[in-house]
Design a protein around this motif. Structure first.
Motif, PDB file in Angstrom:
ATOM      1  N   GLN A 139       8.264  30.519  35.563  1.00  0.00           N
ATOM      2  CA  GLN A 139       6.146  30.846  35.800  1.00  0.00           C
ATOM      3  C   GLN A 139       5.574  29.951  35.958  1.00  0.00           C
ATOM      4  N   ASN A 140       5.880  28.172  34.984  1.00  0.00           N
ATOM      5  CA  ASN A 140       5.515  26.877  35.204  1.00  0.00           C
ATOM      6  C   ASN A 140       6.047  26.548  34.118  1.00  0.00           C
ATOM      7  N   ASN A 188       3.818  24.382  47.506  1.00  0.00           N
ATOM      8  CA  ASN A 188       2.607  24.730  48.048  1.00  0.00           C
ATOM      9  C   ASN A 188       2.386  25.589  49.675  1.00  0.00           C
ATOM     10  N   ALA A 189       3.330  26.391  49.469  1.00  0.00           N
ATOM     11  CA  ALA A 189       3.686  27.202  50.516  1.00  0.00           C
ATOM     12  C   ALA A 189       2.593  28.734  51.089  1.00  0.00           C
ATOM     13  N   VAL A 190       2.529  28.825  52.032  1.00  0.00           N
ATOM     14  CA  VAL A 190       1.218  29.429  52.797  1.00  0.00           C
ATOM     15  C   VAL A 190       1.837  30.262  53.745  1.00  0.00           C
ATOM     16  N   GLU A 242       3.359  17.763  41.425  1.00  0.00           N
ATOM     17  CA  GLU A 242       2.712  18.707  40.795  1.00  0.00           C
ATOM     18  C   GLU A 242       2.341  19.961  42.306  1.00  0.00           C
ATOM     19  N   GLY A 243       2.302  21.224  41.305  1.00  0.00           N
ATOM     20  CA  GLY A 243       1.808  22.285  42.321  1.00  0.00           C
ATOM     21  C   GLY A 243       2.710  23.420  42.012  1.00  0.00           C
ATOM     22  N   ARG A 244       2.572  24.191  43.616  1.00  0.00           N
ATOM     23  CA  ARG A 244       3.182  24.882  43.443  1.00  0.00           C
ATOM     24  C   ARG A 244       4.675  25.531  43.670  1.00  0.00           C
ATOM     25  N   TYR A 245       5.715  25.470  43.138  1.00  0.00           N
ATOM     26  CA  TYR A 245       7.125  25.789  43.313  1.00  0.00           C
ATOM     27  C   TYR A 245       7.480  27.359  44.248  1.00  0.00           C
ATOM     28  N   GLN A 246       8.152  27.680  45.497  1.00  0.00           N
ATOM     29  CA  GLN A 246       8.742  28.867  45.252  1.00  0.00           C
ATOM     30  C   GLN A 246       9.817  29.530  45.758  1.00  0.00           C
ATOM     31  N   VAL A 247      10.975  29.870  46.019  1.00  0.00           N
ATOM     32  CA  VAL A 247      11.748  29.735  46.355  1.00  0.00           C
ATOM     33  C   VAL A 247      12.201  30.749  47.198  1.00  0.00           C
ATOM     34  N   SER A 304       9.654  34.732  46.173  1.00  0.00           N
ATOM     35  CA  SER A 304       9.720  34.743  44.104  1.00  0.00           C
ATOM     36  C   SER A 304       7.904  33.878  44.445  1.00  0.00           C
ATOM     37  N   LYS A 305       7.836  34.788  43.375  1.00  0.00           N
ATOM     38  CA  LYS A 305       6.960  34.065  42.857  1.00  0.00           C
ATOM     39  C   LYS A 305       6.697  32.627  42.357  1.00  0.00           C
ATOM     40  N   ASN A 306       5.190  32.072  41.754  1.00  0.00           N
ATOM     41  CA  ASN A 306       4.648  30.453  42.175  1.00  0.00           C
ATOM     42  C   ASN A 306       5.884  30.436  40.962  1.00  0.00           C
ATOM     43  N   VAL A 307       5.653  28.857  40.872  1.00  0.00           N
ATOM     44  CA  VAL A 307       6.449  27.975  39.895  1.00  0.00           C
ATOM     45  C   VAL A 307       5.471  27.046  39.396  1.00  0.00           C
ATOM     46  N   THR A 308       4.642  27.091  38.245  1.00  0.00           N
ATOM     47  CA  THR A 308       3.689  25.623  38.079  1.00  0.00           C
ATOM     48  C   THR A 308       4.196  24.789  37.931  1.00  0.00           C
TER      49      THR A 308
END
Length: 793
Positions: A23-24, A52-54, A104-109, A120-124
């Motif tokens: 989760q983080n 940091n994907a959008v 730093e930031g958000r990571y998703q797969v 996936s959901k964000n990994v902060t």
């Protein structure tokens, strides 16, 4: 040194939970981090990690951190710093090294498969300039000889880092890594066997990072242990001192954890004193083997013993004697003393005079006697000096001497071998002793070898006769007296009267016996009593008696000897006899009128109970009780009455009573009414046929009636029965006369019924009218005339 830790807070799932990631996470600059990743969907051809994907134009746009199939698409910021970290199928984990602030930031797969795409959901991830601290966990208490395991850990995982242990403690370490979706953690365990010498030693946990930076954590060991190296100082095997020289012993303890402990001193294995805290010294005043014990909450430790020898002249000199000194015993006296060097000579004194000298401290008096009593002392001697004991008194005891039995009666003393007493004498048994040491503590009397307790001022009894001895006792022993025989005289006892039978019939013989259980001296005579009245004296215990009915009564007897007499209880003798004086009484009397009630009473005296039978003209009427009643008596009840009284012995016959029953006026009137009409008819005929004869007859009849009217009260008229088919003739003058007589009798009977019973009883007469024969030798009779005559009875 910059260490970037990762703090795992939790996991989240992507759409339909096909992808699971952290989760983080929190890392520090320059460190590496592993991002765990798992998927559960079907076949995945490619997975891509984004930073940091959008979402734009039906697709996610952002920096590509890792591409599983095309490394060229990786953003240059992450090129050469990201590696696949998966260890099994459906594992999409990656490792990022040299993590920087801009990372730093958000990571998703993003997962790409045949016909589907998942995100996936964000990994902060957060970057920190300071690294996490190392943590060491250890047991709450460490005790010596226990196996101890320490654990050093840090909340992150980087395969490039390593944890090591530094210290003076010997042991083995084991690295541990926790790497899963629940979080990451790096740790190392250190196991060793604790020794008391490890107490207060430092041990350090060091983390060595791949970039050359290090971190450490140090703790001090707290090993609980019992007191160590406990010893008595000065630590000499044997210490010799003069008694005047002071000596202080010290109990030394090298180590103790906890430090608070207790010191206990022992001399010759006996507890001497008890000190707390730091009071470790003990002042020695006498020879002995000394040691100390140190004790804390863990255990206790005992020092080695130290021998202290205090040199002094004999001390505590005293004589030991037996608790019990009895004449005739072998008595051992012992002279005890403490001395250093030991005593080599003992000298014994009685009343100040030397009586025994020897190197042995024992003095034996064989078969001690009363004159051996006295005051004794002993002298103990060693190389330094002599010492005399305190005085000891020997008191030779002996059992009571020459006891004897003495009887005291009315102030007079009897101590003969044979004593004669009379039952009832108040006697006190005494035991007299010639001498005794100590005084007699107990006297015991024996009668015929059995203990006899009632020996003080008590009435003597016959059963007390026998041989008596007494025993006097003290602490030295007991002695028995010679025997004294006591003879007790007493009047007859257990006197009873016996008979061959208590129930006897008259004129039979019985035997009376006056029996006694015992008598001392013998019985000399007997007195016999009936109903408490003397009726016989005899020298024999029995007599025979022919009984009469008057002998019924209560009998007793008295048996006499020279001491006195004893009376028996009464016994009752019952004499059975046939009824006598049988008497019959009739009420209201012997002459009664019919229809009255008559009561007869029969009385008689007999034993056993009497039954009665009533008789009329010797014919039995009733049996049972002594009374018989006739209700509504009839003329036919007249006759001779008697009664018989009967019991088991025999009968008794009463007097004879004659009962006379007369007709009542009612009966007479009844008879008259039945004859009145025939007589009227006859009267008319008589007047028609013979007037003269009728007159004469009536005159004579009247004269006869008037001549007896004062005495006539009752009469009966009897007619002969009429012959069959008899012709009735006119009545003659005689018939008329009879009729008039009948009428007159009826009148007289009525008048007499008015009289009292007593008056009528005195004047009753009975008459009978009987028919005359028709023919007589002296006179002619008319065959057609009935003749009658009146006869008084």
């Amino acid at each position: 040194m910059l260490i970037i830790p990762v703090f795992i807070v939790g996991c989240s799932a992507s759409n339909a939970q096909h992808v699971t990631v952290l989760q983080n996470a929190k890392v520090w600059k320059g460190s590496c981090v592993v991002l765990p990743c798992k998927y559960t969907t079907g076949t995945v051809n490619t997975f891509v990690w984004f930073h940091n994907a959008v979402y734009q134009g039906n697709e996610f746009q952002g920096n590509i951190v890792y591409h599983s199939t095309n490394k060229d698409q990786v953003d240059e910021l992450f090129a050469n710093r990201v590696q696949y970290a998966g260890k099994e199928t459906k594992d999409c984990a990656i490792k990022i090294t040299n993590f920087q602030k801009e990372d730093e930031g958000r990571y998703q797969v993003r997962l790409y498969g045949t016909g589907f795409k998942w995100m996936s959901k964000n990994v902060t991830i957060e970057v920190s300039d300071t690294g996490p601290a190392l943590e060491i966990t250890n047991p709450t208490e460490i005790r010596e000889s226990n196996s101890i395991t320490l654990t050093c850990s840090i909340n992150y995982y980087c395969p490039m880092d390593n944890i090591i242990w530094i210290g003076e403690v010997n042991g083995t370490s084991t690295p541990n890594v926790k790497y899963d979706l629940d979080g990451t953690r790096t740790s190392s365990s250190f196991t060793f066997s604790a020794s008391w010498k490890d107490d207060k030693k430092n041990i350090t946990c060091v983390i060595e990072r791949g970039d050359g930076e290090t971190g450490n954590k140090t703790i001090q060991l707290n090993v609980k242990h019992s007191p160590k190296n406990v010893q008595v100082l000065p630590n000499n095997a044997t210490i010799k001192i003069q008694k005047s020289q002071p000596l202080t012993l010290t109990c030394s303890v090298e180590s103790s954890n906890p430090p608070a402990y207790q010191i206990t001193w022992y001399k010759d294995e006996s507890l001497q004193n008890f000190n707390r805290g730091n009071e470790k010294e003990y002042q020695v005043t006498s020879s002995g083997t000394y040691l100390c014990k140190a004790k804390n909450t863990i255990d206790e430790t005992t020092s080695k013993p130290v021998e202290v020898s205090v040199l002094h002249a004999p001390e505590n000199v005293f004589i030991k004697k037996p608790d019990k000194i009895v004449e005739g015993m072998d008595i051992l006296l012992t002279c005890s003393a403490t001395a250093n060097p030991p005593v080599f000579r003992y000298v014994w004194f009685k009343e100040g005079n030397e009586c025994y000298n020897n190197t042995n401290n024992e003095f034996t008096i064989s078969k001690i006697k009363e004159n051996d009593s006295g005051t004794y002392t002993c002298l103990a001697r060693n190389e330094l000096n002599d010492t005399v004991s305190d005085e000891v008194v020997l008191d030779v005891t002996y059992a009571p001497r020459f006891p004897r039995v003495v009887l005291v009666l009315d102030g007079k003393t009897f101590d003969e071998e044979d004593v004669t007493l009379i039952e009832g004498d108040k006697v006190t048994f005494q035991c007299i002793v010639n001498s005794s040491n100590p005084d007699v503590s107990k006297y015991t009397f024996y009668k015929n070898n059995e203990e006899f307790k009632k020996y003080i001022n008590r009435p003597i009894e016959a059963k007390d006769a026998g041989q008596y001895i007494c025993e006097a006792q003290n602490t030295a022993g007991r002695t028995k007296s010679p025997g004294v025989y006591v003879d007790v005289h007493y009047p007859p006892n257990g006197v009873k009267i016996y008979t061959t039978s208590n129930i006897v019939q008259e004129n039979q013989k019985i035997k009376l016996t006056c029996s006694s259980k015992s008598s001392k001296p013998k019985i000399s005579r007997y007195e016999w009593y009936k109903n408490r009245v003397l009726f016989r004296n005899s020298t024999s215990e029995f007599f025979e008696l022919w009984v009469e009915w008057t002998h019924t009564g209560s009998y007793s007897c008295k048996a006499f000897n020279v001491i006195g007499f004893t009376e028996s209880q009464e016994t009752k003798i019952i004499v059975q006899y046939a009824p006598r004086n049988v008497t019959l009484n009739i009420l209201p009397g012997e002459h009664v009128t019919e229809h009255m009630d008559v009561k007869m009473t029969c009385t008689g005296k007999g034993n056993p109970d009497v039954g009665y039978t009533f008789y009329l003209n010797d014919v039995p009427l009733s049996s049972g009780y002594g009374f018989f009643s006739l209700y509504n008596v009839q003329v036919k009840d007249s006759g001779k009455y008697s009664c018989v009284a009967q019991n088991d012995v025999g009968p008794g016959i009463s007097n004879v009573v004659y009962l006379h029953v007369s007709y009542s006026p009612t009966s007479i009137g009844k008879f008259a009414s039945m004859a009145v009409f025939p007589f009227i008819a006859l009267l008319i005929i008589i007047f028609l046929i013979s007037n003269n004869e009728s007159a004469d007859n009536m005159g004579r009849q009247a004269q006869s009636m008037h001549g007896s009217i004062d005495q006539l009260n009752y009469a009966s008229v009897k007619f002969p029965p009429a012959p069959a088919k008899r012709q009735i003739n006119p009545p003659s003058a005689n018939i008329l006369f009879v009729f008039l007589i009948f009428i007159f009798l009826q009148y007289e009977n009525i008048e007499s019924s008015k009289r009292t019973n007593d008056e009528s009883q005195d004047e009753i007469h009975y008459s009978v009218i009987t028919n005359l024969k028709k023919k007589s030798a002296n006179r002619e009779y008319d065959p057609e005339v009935e003749y009658a005559k009146l006869r008084h009875s």
